[in-house]
Design a protein around this motif. Sequence first.
Motif, PDB file in Angstrom:
ATOM      1  N   PHE A  59       0.921  -1.044  -0.089  1.00 18.53           N
ATOM      2  CA  PHE A  59      -0.145  -0.101  -0.055  1.00 18.53           C
ATOM      3  C   PHE A  59       0.871   1.356  -0.199  1.00 18.53           C
ATOM      4  CE2 PHE A  59       0.590  -1.166   4.425  1.00 18.53           C
ATOM      5  CZ  PHE A  59       1.026  -0.113   4.898  1.00 18.53           C
ATOM      6  N   VAL A  60       0.465   2.214  -0.361  1.00 18.70           N
ATOM      7  CA  VAL A  60       0.979   3.600  -0.201  1.00 18.70           C
ATOM      8  C   VAL A  60       0.845   4.458   0.817  1.00 18.70           C
ATOM      9  CG1 VAL A  60       1.285   4.008  -2.864  1.00 18.70           C
ATOM     10  CG2 VAL A  60      -0.866   4.484  -1.801  1.00 18.70           C
ATOM     11  N   LYS A  61       1.930   4.951   1.225  1.00 19.39           N
ATOM     12  CA  LYS A  61       1.777   5.666   2.446  1.00 19.39           C
ATOM     13  C   LYS A  61       0.744   7.132   2.262  1.00 19.39           C
ATOM     14  CE  LYS A  61       2.929   5.177   6.674  1.00 19.39           C
ATOM     15  NZ  LYS A  61       3.989   5.256   7.409  1.00 19.39           N
ATOM     16  N   ASN A  62       1.069   7.604   0.920  1.00 19.77           N
ATOM     17  CA  ASN A  62       0.191   8.789   0.649  1.00 19.77           C
ATOM     18  C   ASN A  62      -0.699   8.437  -0.475  1.00 19.77           C
ATOM     19  OD1 ASN A  62      -0.455  11.129  -0.756  1.00 19.77           O
ATOM     20  ND2 ASN A  62       1.715  12.153  -0.651  1.00 19.77           N
ATOM     21  N   LYS A  63      -2.013   8.559  -0.148  1.00 15.72           N
ATOM     22  CA  LYS A  63      -3.274   8.045  -0.853  1.00 15.72           C
ATOM     23  C   LYS A  63      -3.165   8.774  -2.203  1.00 15.72           C
ATOM     24  CE  LYS A  63      -7.079   6.102   0.416  1.00 15.72           C
ATOM     25  NZ  LYS A  63      -6.687   5.049   0.374  1.00 15.72           N
ATOM     26  N   ALA A  64      -2.451   9.805  -2.596  1.00 17.79           N
ATOM     27  CA  ALA A  64      -2.266  10.549  -3.899  1.00 17.79           C
ATOM     28  C   ALA A  64      -1.437   9.746  -4.747  1.00 17.79           C
ATOM     29  CB  ALA A  64      -1.685  11.836  -3.845  1.00 17.79           C
ATOM     30  N   ASP A  65      -0.756   8.770  -4.138  1.00 17.70           N
ATOM     31  CA  ASP A  65       0.351   7.673  -5.025  1.00 17.70           C
ATOM     32  C   ASP A  65      -0.230   6.630  -5.642  1.00 17.70           C
ATOM     33  OD1 ASP A  65       2.423   9.842  -4.868  1.00 17.70           O
ATOM     34  OD2 ASP A  65       3.342   8.646  -3.197  1.00 17.70           O
ATOM     35  N   GLU A  66      -1.693   6.466  -5.117  1.00 18.14           N
ATOM     36  CA  GLU A  66      -2.377   5.297  -5.572  1.00 18.14           C
ATOM     37  C   GLU A  66      -2.160   4.896  -6.843  1.00 18.14           C
ATOM     38  OE1 GLU A  66      -6.105   3.313  -3.216  1.00 18.14           O
ATOM     39  OE2 GLU A  66      -4.373   4.357  -2.312  1.00 18.14           O
ATOM     40  N   GLU A  67      -2.337   5.872  -7.897  1.00 19.14           N
ATOM     41  CA  GLU A  67      -2.313   5.585  -9.390  1.00 19.14           C
ATOM     42  C   GLU A  67      -0.960   5.121  -9.878  1.00 19.14           C
ATOM     43  OE1 GLU A  67      -5.359   8.556 -11.059  1.00 19.14           O
ATOM     44  OE2 GLU A  67      -4.046   7.935 -12.655  1.00 19.14           O
ATOM     45  N   LYS A  68      -0.015   5.954  -9.305  1.00 15.56           N
ATOM     46  CA  LYS A  68       1.359   5.758  -9.639  1.00 15.56           C
ATOM     47  C   LYS A  68       1.898   4.335  -9.355  1.00 15.56           C
ATOM     48  CE  LYS A  68       3.626   9.470  -8.228  1.00 15.56           C
ATOM     49  NZ  LYS A  68       4.754  10.454  -7.794  1.00 15.56           N
ATOM     50  N   MET A  69       1.182   3.961  -8.229  1.00 22.81           N
ATOM     51  CA  MET A  69       1.831   2.380  -7.795  1.00 22.81           C
ATOM     52  C   MET A  69       1.010   1.572  -8.682  1.00 22.81           C
ATOM     53  SD  MET A  69       1.153   0.425  -4.292  1.00 22.81           S
ATOM     54  CE  MET A  69      -0.601  -0.187  -4.506  1.00 22.81           C
ATOM     55  N   GLY A  70      -0.018   1.737  -9.051  1.00 23.41           N
ATOM     56  CA  GLY A  70      -0.864   0.839 -10.113  1.00 23.41           C
ATOM     57  C   GLY A  70      -0.119   0.822 -11.195  1.00 23.41           C
ATOM     58  N   SER A  71       0.432   2.065 -11.816  1.00 25.23           N
ATOM     59  CA  SER A  71       1.023   1.947 -13.039  1.00 25.23           C
ATOM     60  C   SER A  71       2.216   1.301 -12.918  1.00 25.23           C
ATOM     61  CB  SER A  71       1.065   3.244 -13.697  1.00 25.23           C
ATOM     62  OG  SER A  71       1.536   3.965 -12.993  1.00 25.23           O
ATOM     63  N   GLY A  72       3.350   1.577 -11.940  1.00 20.95           N
ATOM     64  CA  GLY A  72       4.568   1.178 -11.594  1.00 20.95           C
ATOM     65  C   GLY A  72       4.603  -0.330 -11.458  1.00 20.95           C
ATOM     66  N   LEU A  73       3.423  -0.956 -10.774  1.00 21.29           N
ATOM     67  CA  LEU A  73       3.378  -2.430 -10.709  1.00 21.29           C
ATOM     68  C   LEU A  73       2.986  -3.082 -12.001  1.00 21.29           C
ATOM     69  CD1 LEU A  73       1.430  -2.651  -7.279  1.00 21.29           C
ATOM     70  CD2 LEU A  73       3.790  -3.551  -7.833  1.00 21.29           C
ATOM     71  N   HIS A  74       2.191  -2.400 -12.774  1.00 21.79           N
ATOM     72  CA  HIS A  74       1.764  -2.872 -14.225  1.00 21.79           C
ATOM     73  C   HIS A  74       3.133  -3.186 -14.810  1.00 21.79           C
ATOM     74  CE1 HIS A  74      -0.860  -3.569 -17.476  1.00 21.79           C
ATOM     75  NE2 HIS A  74       0.177  -2.831 -18.387  1.00 21.79           N
ATOM     76  N   LYS A  75       4.054  -2.216 -14.928  1.00 23.90           N
ATOM     77  CA  LYS A  75       5.160  -1.941 -15.745  1.00 23.90           C
ATOM     78  C   LYS A  75       6.244  -3.134 -15.122  1.00 23.90           C
ATOM     79  CE  LYS A  75       7.634   0.654 -18.588  1.00 23.90           C
ATOM     80  NZ  LYS A  75       8.176   1.776 -18.985  1.00 23.90           N
ATOM     81  N   LEU A  76       6.166  -3.189 -13.958  1.00 21.13           N
ATOM     82  CA  LEU A  76       7.112  -4.014 -13.019  1.00 21.13           C
ATOM     83  C   LEU A  76       6.724  -5.476 -13.530  1.00 21.13           C
ATOM     84  CD1 LEU A  76       8.213  -2.588  -9.798  1.00 21.13           C
ATOM     85  CD2 LEU A  76       9.402  -2.762 -11.996  1.00 21.13           C
ATOM     86  N   ARG A  77       5.523  -5.782 -13.659  1.00 16.22           N
ATOM     87  CA  ARG A  77       4.837  -7.029 -13.835  1.00 16.22           C
ATOM     88  C   ARG A  77       5.208  -7.463 -15.283  1.00 16.22           C
ATOM     89  NH1 ARG A  77       2.785 -11.223 -14.706  1.00 16.22           N
ATOM     90  NH2 ARG A  77       0.778 -11.681 -15.535  1.00 16.22           N
ATOM     91  N   GLU A  78       5.083  -6.433 -16.099  1.00 15.33           N
ATOM     92  CA  GLU A  78       5.506  -6.799 -17.547  1.00 15.33           C
ATOM     93  C   GLU A  78       6.977  -7.163 -17.903  1.00 15.33           C
ATOM     94  OE1 GLU A  78       3.603  -5.308 -20.806  1.00 15.33           O
ATOM     95  OE2 GLU A  78       5.245  -6.498 -21.655  1.00 15.33           O
ATOM     96  N   GLU A  79       7.700  -6.673 -16.960  1.00 15.94           N
ATOM     97  CA  GLU A  79       9.374  -7.148 -16.770  1.00 15.94           C
ATOM     98  C   GLU A  79       9.486  -8.463 -15.918  1.00 15.94           C
ATOM     99  OE1 GLU A  79      11.668  -3.917 -15.347  1.00 15.94           O
ATOM    100  OE2 GLU A  79      10.397  -2.417 -16.425  1.00 15.94           O
ATOM    101  N   ASP A  80       8.554  -8.742 -15.181  1.00 14.90           N
ATOM    102  CA  ASP A  80       8.826 -10.097 -14.433  1.00 14.90           C
ATOM    103  C   ASP A  80       7.442 -10.999 -14.244  1.00 14.90           C
ATOM    104  OD1 ASP A  80       9.155 -11.826 -12.605  1.00 14.90           O
ATOM    105  OD2 ASP A  80       9.797 -10.700 -10.895  1.00 14.90           O
ATOM    106  N   PRO A  81       7.328 -11.697 -15.200  1.00 15.82           N
ATOM    107  CA  PRO A  81       6.095 -12.278 -15.156  1.00 15.82           C
ATOM    108  C   PRO A  81       5.727 -13.367 -13.925  1.00 15.82           C
ATOM    109  CG  PRO A  81       7.410 -12.863 -17.159  1.00 15.82           C
ATOM    110  CD  PRO A  81       8.286 -12.204 -16.096  1.00 15.82           C
ATOM    111  N   THR A  82       6.839 -13.396 -13.092  1.00 17.93           N
ATOM    112  CA  THR A  82       6.337 -14.371 -11.895  1.00 17.93           C
ATOM    113  C   THR A  82       5.700 -13.355 -10.841  1.00 17.93           C
ATOM    114  OG1 THR A  82       8.556 -13.873 -10.791  1.00 17.93           O
ATOM    115  CG2 THR A  82       8.562 -15.798 -12.178  1.00 17.93           C
ATOM    116  N   LEU A  83       5.627 -12.213 -11.245  1.00 18.73           N
ATOM    117  CA  LEU A  83       4.936 -11.378 -10.390  1.00 18.73           C
ATOM    118  C   LEU A  83       3.557 -11.177 -10.946  1.00 18.73           C
ATOM    119  CD1 LEU A  83       5.803  -9.030  -8.184  1.00 18.73           C
ATOM    120  CD2 LEU A  83       5.752  -7.383 -10.016  1.00 18.73           C
TER     121      LEU A  83
END
Length: 696
Positions: free
Chosen positions: A409-433
């Motif tokens: 989870f994000v400490k700062n609520k405003a970062d929620e969307e950024k976390m979502g898109s970051g995770l999406h990208k990292l998932r693309e790079e690491d299919p075990t995630l």
Amino acid sequence: MKDLQPSNIRNIALCSPHGTGKTSLAESLLYRAKVTTRHGKVEEGTTALDFSPEEIHRKITVSLGVAPLEWRDTKVNLLDTPGYADFVGDLVAGLRVADAAAFCIKASAGIEAGSEMVWDRVEERGCPVICLVTQMEKEHAAFAKALDGATSRLGKRFVPLAFPIGEGEKFRGLVDLLSMKGYLFEKDGSAKEAPLPPEVEADAQKARGALVDAAAEADDALLEKFLGGGELSVEEVRRGVRSGFLNKSFVPALPVASYPMMGIDHVLDTFVWLLPSPVDCGPVTGVKPGTEEKVELPVQPHGHLAALIFKTSSETHAGDLSMIRVFAGTLVPGKEVWNASAQRAEKIGQLFHVSGKERKDAPNLIAGDVGAAVKLRESHTGQTLCEKNFPILLRPIPFPHHELEVAIFVKNKADEEKMGSGLHKLREEDPTLHVHVDSSLHQTLLQATGDLQVDVIVEKLQRRFGVHVELAKPRIPYRETIRRSVSKQGRHKKQTGGRGQFGDVHVRLEPLKSGSGFEFVDEIVGGSVPRNYIPAVEKGIIEAMHEGVLAGYPVVDVRAALYDGSYHTVDSSEMAFKIAGSMAFKEGAKEAGPILLEPIVEVEVRVPKDFVGSVTGDLSSKRGKILGMGEEGRYEVIRAHVPQAELYKYSTHLRSLTQGRASHRTKFSHYEEIPREFAEKVVTQAKAEKEAMASA
Ligand SMILES: Nc1nc2c(ncn2[C@@H]2O[C@H](COP(=O)(O)OP(=O)(O)O)[C@@H](O)[C@H]2O)c(=O)[nH]1
Ligand SMILES: [Mg+2]
């Protein structure tokens, strides 16, 4: 390389537990082949292959690295894999696109924690394996002992191709067991022929005997000659060794020390003559998409295309890349290809040869070669590229099942969307995630392979996407149910100013069998509750069941029978009956012997036989019930039912319990009543959370 042909390519994956010296070996090979001009060190963060900040400060490989070199008119593509179990996805991807594996063993340690995990992946891949005994110049280096240990632990014969002259600080040369010539190392990685020192002669003769035996066994004609008492020539032994290696009847081994550049030429020369070229691996096989019909393609540049995307990488200096192994045909920039996995067309942009973090433009990528394309829009790791009019689906990459789940989870609520898109990208790079938003638990869950991998993800989210995230234990989806039947009246009556509200119901609550969910029964006769209000009563009960009376968890396995009630011609309404239904349930549930249920998962642990006792003992201490055991090769598979609440970070725990030699997978099984002492804790915690939420 001018006039590159598939027969001049070797693709080799360096595989072993972390710390064996794979990245350092790759560094020395690249330096010797003059790909690099400086001999980098892992310790100093200067190697060609461990270049991301996450790798440099940890001094470990996190991500599969690719680096080509040229040696004796041969292009050798080194695939440097991570050794930690957390990053096994990249090991599996590297192996999938390699034609052979170099299994490394640290000379002073032999088979270590983690060796078996890597070995199992190599065996699953089924490619020929060469063994490199590394760090030979270090104290306690013991070449023969390391190989004997490997033979007995891994159940495969490890046979030296060369025997070291001296070990540890005395390591200074080797005996080539094919020619029985001695060599002493020069500083630059080469070696000069020299007479055999008398002290190694006996050992070298014995080792040669074992090599000749292994070579003869691999080739019928040689065996006949050998058994007839004939002397095999150097070339004959070489032929036999290569057959045995390609047939996987034994694992040939070489000593090497990367830091002092000892044995480097020997490794490169051996790669060139011993390893299979893509052509030696035979035609490329796949299936016609959507069918099981086998399709075969010859390994040649002038033919139909078959290529596999084995990694997606987004390190900033090289840009976003799709790493590709071409198996057949030629990949050409600017051309449209067919993604047979996604059933979509894809335009190929610029192509590159990649070397660690560097990249060079490539005019094309031919059959057998490995390279990269500017990140493809529609295509992902594991997918096949081919021609639309000749579709073929290559075997996908067998990425492992996740073993760990944490809430992020994000400490700062405003970062929620950024976390979502970051995770999406990292998932693309690491299919075990895997990322999974659990709306009932109000948590985003990260499913991964291990703690270290999660650490790296947290760090990448910060560095690349500027998001600060925190981790927590996932909430447990507890449930509530009742044990006794109870009849209860729910009566809602309100008289305010104008029109009032009136609804009155009698409901009988009954426990149902586990897993039955909810049942509503209409037993009204004679219209004591008018037909049109009955659905509202059911709705009211269902809503009340979302939050149980004990700790606010959803209530399951209940039958609610509406058997009586009364109404008012003016004041009754759907809303009033809904409230009445909800009241009847809430009041009734309190008296119906409410209990808490917890999820039980079925755990399957795959463990070497020596650890069975400690693993079953540990599972029992986690309130687990052993269901059964079965043998699978060197492993025992233990099946057990264990409460989900006891399994947080089980993968980490299991690794420390078994020196990293076990793996496990879980799947939901059923719900069971929580023992009283645990139930109290859950109730207290739920109350505390509710209060915290109310005050936030
Ligand atoms: N003395 C010595 N140390 C080495 C050698 N190769 C690797 N190391 C050390 O062993 C550790 C692990 O090396 P690394 O190449 O990262 O191993 P990997 O995890 O298998 O890639 C590092 O601390 C290196 O400095 C070697 O040939 N000699
Ligand atoms: Mg490494």
